[in-house]
Each structure stands twice: as C-alpha cells, then as structure tokens.
Design a protein around this motif. Structure first.
Motif, mmCIF file in Angstrom:
data_model
loop_
_atom_site.group_PDB
_atom_site.id
_atom_site.type_symbol
_atom_site.label_atom_id
_atom_site.label_comp_id
_atom_site.label_asym_id
_atom_site.label_seq_id
_atom_site.Cartn_x
_atom_site.Cartn_y
_atom_site.Cartn_z
ATOM 1 N N ASN A 199 43.945 42.703 74.750
ATOM 2 C CA ASN A 199 43.093 43.873 74.523
ATOM 3 C C ASN A 199 43.881 45.120 74.144
ATOM 4 O OD1 ASN A 199 40.822 42.378 75.131
ATOM 5 N ND2 ASN A 199 40.813 42.964 77.296
ATOM 6 N N ARG A 200 45.090 45.256 74.651
ATOM 7 C CA ARG A 200 45.884 46.461 74.405
ATOM 8 C C ARG A 200 46.845 46.317 73.222
ATOM 9 N NH1 ARG A 200 44.337 51.244 76.965
ATOM 10 N NH2 ARG A 200 43.473 50.757 79.023
ATOM 11 N N ASP A 201 46.944 45.146 72.641
ATOM 12 C CA ASP A 201 47.882 44.928 71.537
ATOM 13 C C ASP A 201 47.408 45.643 70.273
ATOM 14 O OD1 ASP A 201 49.398 43.424 73.195
ATOM 15 O OD2 ASP A 201 48.651 41.491 72.465
ATOM 16 N N SER A 202 48.368 46.150 69.506
ATOM 17 C CA SER A 202 48.041 46.806 68.241
ATOM 18 C C SER A 202 47.630 45.765 67.203
ATOM 19 C CB SER A 202 49.254 47.591 67.731
ATOM 20 O OG SER A 202 48.997 48.111 66.433
ATOM 21 N N CYS A 203 46.600 46.102 66.446
ATOM 22 C CA CYS A 203 46.122 45.170 65.411
ATOM 23 C C CYS A 203 46.274 45.743 64.011
ATOM 24 C CB CYS A 203 44.670 44.783 65.673
ATOM 25 S SG CYS A 203 43.551 46.189 65.807
ATOM 26 N N ARG A 204 47.073 46.823 63.872
ATOM 27 C CA ARG A 204 47.229 47.481 62.575
ATOM 28 C C ARG A 204 47.762 46.506 61.513
ATOM 29 N NH1 ARG A 204 48.202 52.845 61.029
ATOM 30 N NH2 ARG A 204 48.254 53.426 63.255
ATOM 31 N N GLU A 205 48.845 45.809 61.825
ATOM 32 C CA GLU A 205 49.455 44.905 60.850
ATOM 33 C C GLU A 205 48.580 43.681 60.588
ATOM 34 O OE1 GLU A 205 52.083 45.513 59.053
ATOM 35 O OE2 GLU A 205 52.263 47.485 60.038
ATOM 36 N N HIS A 206 47.752 43.320 61.553
ATOM 37 C CA HIS A 206 46.914 42.132 61.388
ATOM 38 C C HIS A 206 45.743 42.406 60.447
ATOM 39 C CE1 HIS A 206 49.035 39.702 64.361
ATOM 40 N NE2 HIS A 206 49.125 40.803 65.099
ATOM 41 N N PHE A 207 45.323 43.658 60.312
ATOM 42 C CA PHE A 207 44.341 44.003 59.281
ATOM 43 C C PHE A 207 44.907 43.651 57.905
ATOM 44 C CE2 PHE A 207 42.128 46.690 62.415
ATOM 45 C CZ PHE A 207 40.821 46.469 62.046
ATOM 46 N N LYS A 208 46.184 43.973 57.693
ATOM 47 C CA LYS A 208 46.826 43.687 56.410
ATOM 48 C C LYS A 208 46.989 42.187 56.198
ATOM 49 C CE LYS A 208 49.462 48.017 56.645
ATOM 50 N NZ LYS A 208 50.826 48.619 56.665
ATOM 51 N N LYS A 209 47.414 41.478 57.239
ATOM 52 C CA LYS A 209 47.633 40.039 57.099
ATOM 53 C C LYS A 209 46.329 39.305 56.815
ATOM 54 C CE LYS A 209 51.716 39.903 60.099
ATOM 55 N NZ LYS A 209 52.301 39.384 61.377
#
Length: 299
Positions: free
Chosen positions: A212-222
C-alpha cells in the motif's frame, strides 16, 4: 406490422395517427426528433435550447435579476404555447430548473408556474451522464463514480491471483478506465478528483503486486497507463484539436505582429470556476510551448 410472412392473417390493420409519434418502432426516435425540430426556434437570443432525444434543456443567462426572471417566464410561456399547438403536454413532475451560482452570489427566488403549479428548483441534475451542481464543483459527480471505480478495484483484486498482467490491464481498461475518462475534460481539473487518483494508484499497485505504501510512479510508465492528470490533459488537448473552429486565434482579435499571434486567444476571466473549465483551461494548455498551433505534439 407483419409478424409472419407465411401467414395471411399476421398483418396488423392500418391506423391513423392524429398527433404524436408511435412508440416502440424503429423509426420512432427519428420521427420524434423531426416532430420537435422547430422547438429551438421559438426561444429568443437570451437562451439556448439543447435537444437530445426526448430530453430538452434550456440555458438562460442575464446579469440583471429582473430581466433574468422576465426572460424565463417569457420563454416558458412561449414553450407552453408551442406544446399546446403541437398537441403535447409538459410533465411538470419531470421538469425542474437550476441556477448556477458561485460562493459570492446567492440564488434568485423565482416563481415559474405551469397550470397553477410551481416548477421545482434543484441544486443537482443529471445531464448526459454527468451530475451537474449549481456551483459546478463536480463533488457530486465524482461521488457517484467513486463506488463504481471501487467495485472495479475489488474485482481486479479478486481475480489477480488467476490472471496475467496483460489480462488485468484489459480488465482495467474495460471496467475502470472507461468510467474514469468519461467526460473527464469537465471534472478532471477539480480538486475532488484526487479521490479518483488515489483509487487509480491503488489499482496499479494491485496489478503489479505492490504494498500500500510503495511508490507506483515508475509502474505507470511500465504499464503504459496515464495517471489521472496526464489523461485529463491528453483528453483536453484532443478535444481542442478536434474543435478548433470554436476557438479564435490572436490574429482574429488584433493585427499586432507578436510572437503569440498564432496562439489561441485567451479570454479575460476573473472567476476561478470559469478558469478551471474546459474552454479556458484548454486554451491555456494548448498554447504551451510543448504544443504546436496545428495540434498537440506528444513527446
């Protein structure tokens, strides 16, 4: 009407339609549009009629409260006369009016009547899938789509152990993305949209298996999924590009040879609500250096 070509007794008898449009036929909707096609012609220059199937909306604007109320009653009187002439009746139980106001103004007490019945005033109304408020904050509309997006999030969480990431993306676009992007150019700039963005990040974490606390910024790109605000800007630019005829360039306003002569003309506005609207904010985004005057350039 012919029910069975093999039976000589399967055809209905002919009947005369004295007024109105028969329901249940294939041509019914088209005939109804032809039937009410002249309705907008009876209103004056201070109003605009919007027809969509059997729903009719009137937009009336006037800065003077007295003239505003007089215009409403005059237009409503003309509409009632048109109904009587065309042998139609107005269902007042399904008819209401809404005044658009801001935090510095208050609604006007209007008395709009039809056959000794007063028309109801409302603060919210449904219009082509959008829930409009009299202050255009979009809080109510966003509140109506949050449960739908939450259900989509729960559904994806349930099937995640059994499906591949590509299959989860298909479900995301079918059940979440389609709802999130509907008419996003109108409500995507509201600060209430942060609730939608939090749900979007939650569903991205579910798809890629993050905490829940992990960043998902790079996963939007992937995943090649646009975040809410990026999707809002993209939808806004596509709307601007496909409706250039509704916007003027600075050269259409003045002949001064400036660096922004080919940019879209930005109207003056003091209202924050208007500045956040699709028309004003769309021009602001479209005129940014990252975009050409021929259309958006996506880098």
């Amino acid at each position: 009407m012919n029910l069975n070509n093999n039976s000589p007794d399967s055809c209905s008898s002919w009947g005369e339609i004295t007024y109105g449009v028969p329901q249940g036929s294939i041509l019914g909707p088209l005939l109804f549009l032809l039937y009410i096609n002249d309705l907008p012609q009876i209103t004056n220059d201070n109003s605009k009629t919007i027809l969509y199937a059997d729903d009719t909306s009137l937009i009336i604007a006037n800065p003077n409260p007295t003239n505003f109320e007089n215009n409403i009653n005059k237009i409503f009187h003309d509409i009632n006369k048109w109904f009587d002439t065309n042998l139609l009746s107005l269902n007042l139980d399904k008819t209401h009016y809404m005044q658009f106001v801001n935090k510095n103004s208050s609604p006007i007490d209007l008395n709009i009547r039809h056959e000794d019945k007063k028309m109801a005033n409302t603060c919210t109304t449904k219009f082509l899938g959008l829930t409009l408020e009299n202050m255009l904050s979009w809080k109510t509309h966003i509140g109506t789509i949050v449960p739908k997006l939450s259900s989509a999030t729960f559904a994806i969480r349930t099937v995640t152990p059994f499906l591949s990431q590509d299959s989860l993306k298909m479900i995301y676009y079918s059940y979440f993305h389609s709802i999130m992007t509907y008419r996003i150019i109108f409500w995507g700039n509201s600060h209430y949209s942060n609730t939608i963005f939090r749900l979007q990040k939650k569903i991205i974490r579910i798809i890629v298996g993050l905490r829940n606390r992990d960043s998902c910024r790079e996963h939007f790109k992937k995943l090649k999924i646009l975040p809410l605000q990026s999707q809002y800007i993209l939808s806004l630019l596509l709307f601007m590009d496909s409706n250039r005829s509704y916007f003027k360039e600075n050269l259409d306003i003045h002949n001064i040879n400036t660096r922004t002569k080919s940019s879209l003309h930005q109207p003056l506005a003091n209202s924050t609500t208007y500045q956040k609207g699709a028309y004003y904010y769309g021009i602001k985004v479209f005129n940014k250096p990252a975009f050409t005057n021929k259309g958006p350039v996506y880098k």
